[in-house]
Write an enzyme that holds these catalytic residues in place. Structure first.
Site, PDB file in Angstrom:
ATOM      1  N   SER A  62      -2.501   0.275  -8.802  1.00  0.00           N
ATOM      2  CA  SER A  62      -1.950  -0.262  -7.566  1.00  0.00           C
ATOM      3  C   SER A  62      -1.025  -1.438  -7.870  1.00  0.00           C
ATOM      4  CB  SER A  62      -3.083  -0.644  -6.611  1.00  0.00           C
ATOM      5  OG  SER A  62      -2.604  -0.825  -5.302  1.00  0.00           O
ATOM      6  N   ASP A  76      -2.988   6.019  -4.188  1.00  0.00           N
ATOM      7  CA  ASP A  76      -3.418   4.771  -4.814  1.00  0.00           C
ATOM      8  C   ASP A  76      -4.583   5.000  -5.774  1.00  0.00           C
ATOM      9  OD1 ASP A  76      -4.307   2.165  -5.368  1.00  0.00           O
ATOM     10  OD2 ASP A  76      -3.943   1.476  -3.333  1.00  0.00           O
TER      11      ASP A  76
END
Length: 407
Positions: A124, A269
């Site tokens: 991320s 993600d």
């Protein structure tokens, strides 16, 4: 009332995600089928057999990669009685709190003590930091720019909630974030990463394969060194996917081919599966080091967030309860990942060093990716890196006295 820094972007978007769950099934966007389940784990991506690894499965491919990298390092190293120290860097997710990790690295450079990392991993926000961290201090100016010169419109563009729920796949458009990635992830960066990979260094970026519900580690050095014409675009899309919060940001589709038929994998993600990672616990580095001279190894763990919990009034409403629950889930997911890394490094005789945002940082924030907030956090991280604020243990967590106002 000011917004406390620990409310990460994912938690702030949780209320919107509830609306999606309520109205799920109202709309659907066509995509190609995912590849057959049996073919996916060994699927070659862009013709690169070692383009990625599955940390929750057989670790033999990753072991082979590490062995080959060690051979390259040994070939380029001068003979010495004591082997050179090894340094590993793991960068967590955290949305705009990634400004902490960016500032930490730049301040670490200023201290004169920042090492060269043999392995860098990122998820991320950590994935956006990782390439710059991997390439070293020469890329500090770009790292500073990415995390201090951006505004919300440089990262995302909000869509109409009703239209997104009924006809879309996300509440925000991440085209601005892709353009930011595109500006910095260029052929020159790819060539530099490929050169470091040839020297025996490893850069891993984590995403989540949403069809499988499994974490994926992308071997960026191998992708960069492949010479494939689509390698640069693949790298950019991996970075975008690693930062794409499911439901809030659009997923990233990766085109693959199985027996001449086109398929698409859906990636989001990496934090949907792991908040951070170093190496799978099934890899026992102590076993691999037996019979060799002692080598000092240090794992540097950067948590782009806090360790302690934050006090907050939770109103009796579906959206407020869901938002608070989501933030709690994300917080303890990160704590569990750090604990796993701590125990694994202790088992393997690897030094453990942890840096994180302390409760003393209390700059206000009115919206995600607010420039003033990110600059304040970058400066806080810079001081932490310059002063060497690392801990070698997991301090007790759960203290909320500082954030709990007196009656």
């Amino acid at each position: 009332m000011t917004t406390t820094p620990g409310r990460r972007t994912g938690a702030r978007l949780a209320t919107w995600l509830v609306a999606i769950l309520v109205l799920a099934g109202c709309g659907n966007i066509n995509r190609l089928d995912p590849p057959p389940l049996a073919a996916t784990p060994t699927l070659s991506i862009a013709g690169i057999d070692n383009a990625r690894f599955w940390p929750d499965a057989d670790t033999a491919p990753l072991l082979r990669e590490i062995a080959q990298l060690r051979e390259r390092q040994a070939a380029g190293a001068a003979p010495r009685q004591v082997p050179a120290a090894r340094n590993f860097l793991a960068l967590s997710g955290g949305g705009d709190n990634g400004a902490f990790g960016a500032g930490l690295l730049v301040g670490w450079t200023a201290s004169g003590r920042r090492p060269t990392f043999d392995v860098v991993t990122g998820i991320s926000a950590g994935a956006l930091i990782a390439p710059f961290a991997f390439l070293g201090p020469a890329y500090d100016p770009q790292l500073r720019e990415v995390f201090t010169e951006v505004a919300p419109h440089d990262v995302l563009q909000m869509r109409s909630m009703l239209r997104a729920v009924l006809f879309g796949e996300a509440l925000a458009d991440t085209s601005p974030l892709y353009r930011l990635i595109e500006r910095h992830v260029n052929p020159a960066m790819m060539a530099a990463i490929a050169a470091e990979y040839a020297r025996g260094r490893l850069l891993l970026i984590g995403t989540t394969n949403l069809d499988l519900g499994r974490p994926v580690l992308w071997n960026i050095g191998a992708i960069a060194a492949s010479g494939h014409p689509d390698a640069l675009e693949l790298f950019r899309r991996i970075l975008l996917a690693s930062a794409s919060i499911p439901g809030a940001f659009p997923p990233v589709l990766v085109d693959v081919d199985v027996a001449g038929r086109a398929y698409q994998e859906m990636h989001v993600d990496g934090g949907a599966a792991l908040q951070m990672f170093l190496y799978p616990p099934t890899l026992e580095l102590r076993e691999q080091a037996r019979g060799r001279p002692a080598r000092e190894r240090t794992a540097w763990i950067v948590r782009n967030g806090r360790l302690d919990t934050e006090w907050a009034t939770t109103n009796r409403s579906i959206l407020n309860i869901a938002s608070r629950s989501a933030s709690t889930l994300l917080h303890y997911s990160a704590i569990n990942d750090i604990t796993r890394i701590f125990l694994t490094t202790r088992r393997d005789g690897v030094n453990f060093r942890l840096a994180y945002i302390g409760p003393e940082f209390d700059a206000p924030r009115s919206e995600p990716f607010e420039t003033a907030y990110m600059r304040a956090l970058f400066d806080y991280g810079y001081r932490a890196g310059q002063e060497g604020r690392w801990t070698d243990s997991l301090r007790p967590i759960g203290s909320i006295e500082r954030n709990n106002p007196a009656p």
